[in-house]
Design an enzyme around this catalytic site. Sequence first.
Site, PDB file in Angstrom:
ATOM      1  CG  ASN A   3      -1.885  -0.908   3.629  1.00 36.41           C
ATOM      2  OD1 ASN A   3      -1.315   0.142   3.340  1.00 36.41           O
ATOM      3  ND2 ASN A   3      -1.233  -1.947   4.106  1.00 36.41           N
ATOM      4  CB  CYS A  60      -8.167  -5.528  -4.193  1.00 39.40           C
ATOM      5  SG  CYS A  60      -7.968  -4.948  -2.504  1.00 39.40           S
ATOM      6  CD  GLU A  66      -5.308  -2.654  -3.864  1.00 39.70           C
ATOM      7  OE1 GLU A  66      -5.412  -2.624  -2.619  1.00 39.70           O
ATOM      8  OE2 GLU A  66      -4.465  -3.360  -4.454  1.00 39.70           O
TER       9      GLU A  66
END
Length: 129
Positions: free
Chosen positions: A41, A88, A54
């Site tokens: 992230n 996500c 992701e």
Amino acid sequence: MSHDLFEAARGAMAFAHAPYSKFPVGAAIRAEDGKIYTGANIENLSFPQGWCAEPTAISAMIMGGARKIVEMAVIAEKLPLCPPCGGCRQKISEFAAKDTKIYLCDEAGVQKTMTMEELLPFSFETELG
Ligand code: THU
């Protein structure tokens, strides 16, 4: 073998830029080319501008020339199981099949295995894809 994917996700988590949430996340994708693509992230001082681990991994996969997620691992050091967030799930599903396995990991390894269908049932589908 999912252990290498777990290790890749854990390694990716070390690259997280999460000074605001202090919640590092790592993700790893095994793509149809056999390669592993990773992501962490990346947050931003303007909070909504940050993004999850992701999509970083998906971006790496796409720019590496691959298009299919064969299996994927996600890990967050502060959560024993870190299910991908709603957005996500939609992003992952774009490049996954209903039976694609998603491994939820903790520090020791894979703790829960879910299919894309289990993670995102009754998903948005149109004739476009
Ligand atoms: N985060 C991810 O990277 N993936 C998820 O699926 C859940 C949340 C990140 C976003 C933010 O940087 C931090 O975790 C706290 O929400």
